[in-house]
Design an enzyme around this catalytic site. Structure first.
Site, PDB file in Angstrom:
ATOM      1  N   ASN A  17       0.825  -1.218   0.000  1.00  0.00           N
ATOM      2  CA  ASN A  17       0.000   0.000   0.000  1.00  0.00           C
ATOM      3  C   ASN A  17       0.856   1.265   0.000  1.00  0.00           C
ATOM      4  OD1 ASN A  17       0.773  -0.880   2.584  1.00  0.00           O
ATOM      5  ND2 ASN A  17      -0.762   0.391   3.563  1.00  0.00           N
ATOM      6  N   LYS A 133       2.978 -19.719  -4.323  1.00  0.00           N
ATOM      7  CA  LYS A 133       2.790 -18.267  -4.457  1.00  0.00           C
ATOM      8  C   LYS A 133       2.347 -17.937  -5.877  1.00  0.00           C
ATOM      9  CE  LYS A 133       3.927 -14.171  -2.430  1.00  0.00           C
ATOM     10  NZ  LYS A 133       3.405 -13.713  -1.177  1.00  0.00           N
ATOM     11  N   LYS A 217       8.918 -10.607   1.598  1.00  0.00           N
ATOM     12  CA  LYS A 217       9.704  -9.394   1.879  1.00  0.00           C
ATOM     13  C   LYS A 217       9.872  -9.137   3.374  1.00  0.00           C
ATOM     14  CE  LYS A 217       6.431  -5.830   2.565  1.00  0.00           C
ATOM     15  NZ  LYS A 217       6.002  -6.209   3.889  1.00  0.00           N
TER      16      LYS A 217
END
Length: 317
Positions: A17, A133, A217
């Site tokens: 975001n 993923k 991450k």
């Protein structure tokens, strides 16, 4: 700039975001993001910024796939190369916006650099046996079969919406450029590194071979924070604090918890596997890696308040 006695070395992991989904959205988003990062720099802290690359790497992957369809002489672009491209593209926007924000505040002597970062994974990581993923666009059964045959992709049906390629998400075990990142930080640079979880590589002799994978991450940021001996890992997300019983009448927002409390809440299944769970896992891993290390999960705009203990969820030993 004041040199505070309580100068901290901080790794900030930006959520998706903070970057937007398209080129224009990203350019707008990084301006806001840079303000929050500059607030911490103005407090005198050493700052390393890492970030996700979900929409960006998908966009690059789709563009390169279209290129190989149009031009038979263009082989398909490996995912590791797409991650490298996303690091440079996001890094360019971020370092540009952050440099401008610092100059707007009168700081002309703080260099901002992006490090193209490789992250080593174990070729025997069990994640390679069970790729989960999803990446890239949805395909029909026919398109998926062609991709599987032509490129060796592993395709999975995704909740009735079509087929998508799935890749492994192995755990990071080494930030290849961590010495260079540390040297830059120690000489006063703001460093953007480990973008998108890093370019996944496996070690083969002296050769680092790109792996068909994406690294979480938050785990990569946690490892980078450990290797840089950071004091703080700040994981920025879409909520101000972490909650237990989220979405229920007895929801409880957490301000400060210990590593043991966090582990208990994880075992009780309070955090969603695809969203909050990896953030809490990474925070716990960092906070328990050495005495005095603190992890903080909060909103981008609240990063400075979080460091000052005014908001966010703090996790300590």
């Amino acid at each position: 700039m004041e040199d505070h006695m309580n100068k901290k070395r901080i790794v900030i992991a930006l959520g998706g975001n903070a970057l937007g989904d398209t080129l224009p959205e990203q350019m707008a988003a990084v301006k806001i993001t840079s303000k929050a990062i500059a607030d911490l720099i103005e407090e005198g802290h050493e700052v390393v910024v890492s970030h996700g690359n979900g929409p960006q790497v998908g966009m690059i992957n789709n563009a390169m796939a279209a290129l190989s369809r149009e031009n038979p002489n263009q082989p398909n672009t490996p995912l590791s190369v797409c991650v490298a491209m996303s690091q440079a593209y996001i890094g360019y926007d971020l370092q540009n916006a952050l440099r401008e924000e610092l100059r707007n505040r009168g700081h002309y002597d703080i260099p901002v650099v992006t490090m193209v970062t490789q992250v080593r994974v174990n070729p025997d990581d069990p994640a390679f046996e069970n790729p989960s993923k999803p990446i890239g666009h949805f395909m029909t059964k026919e398109q998926a079969d062609i991709s599987a045959e032509k490129y060796g992709y592993i395709m999975k049906e995704d909740a009735g919406r079509g087929y998508r390629r799935v890749v492994a998400s192995p755990r990071p075990i080494e930030i290849v450029e961590s010495d260079a990142i540390r040297t830059l930080v120690e000489s006063g640079n703001i460093v953007i590194a480990g973008g998108g979880g890093g370019i996944p590589v496996t070690l083969q002799g002296n050769h680092l071979k790109g792996a068909s994978a994406v690294i979480d991450k938050d785990f990569a940021s946690c490892l980078m924070a450990q290797e840089l001996d950071a004091d703080y890992l700040i994981i920025l997300t879409a909520v101000e604090k972490v909650a237990i019983n989220f979405g229920k009448p007895d929801v409880k927002w957490l301000s400060e918890i210990t590593v043991d409390e966090a582990k208990k809440y994880m075992d009780e299944g309070h955090f969603a596997p695809g969203s909050m769970l990896p953030k809490v896992q990474a925070a716990v891993q960092f906070a328990s890696s050495k005495p005095g290390r603190t992890a903080l999960i909060t909103l981008l705009e609240k990063a400075k308040d979080g460091i000052e203990g005014k908001t966010g969820t703090i996790i300590r030993q």
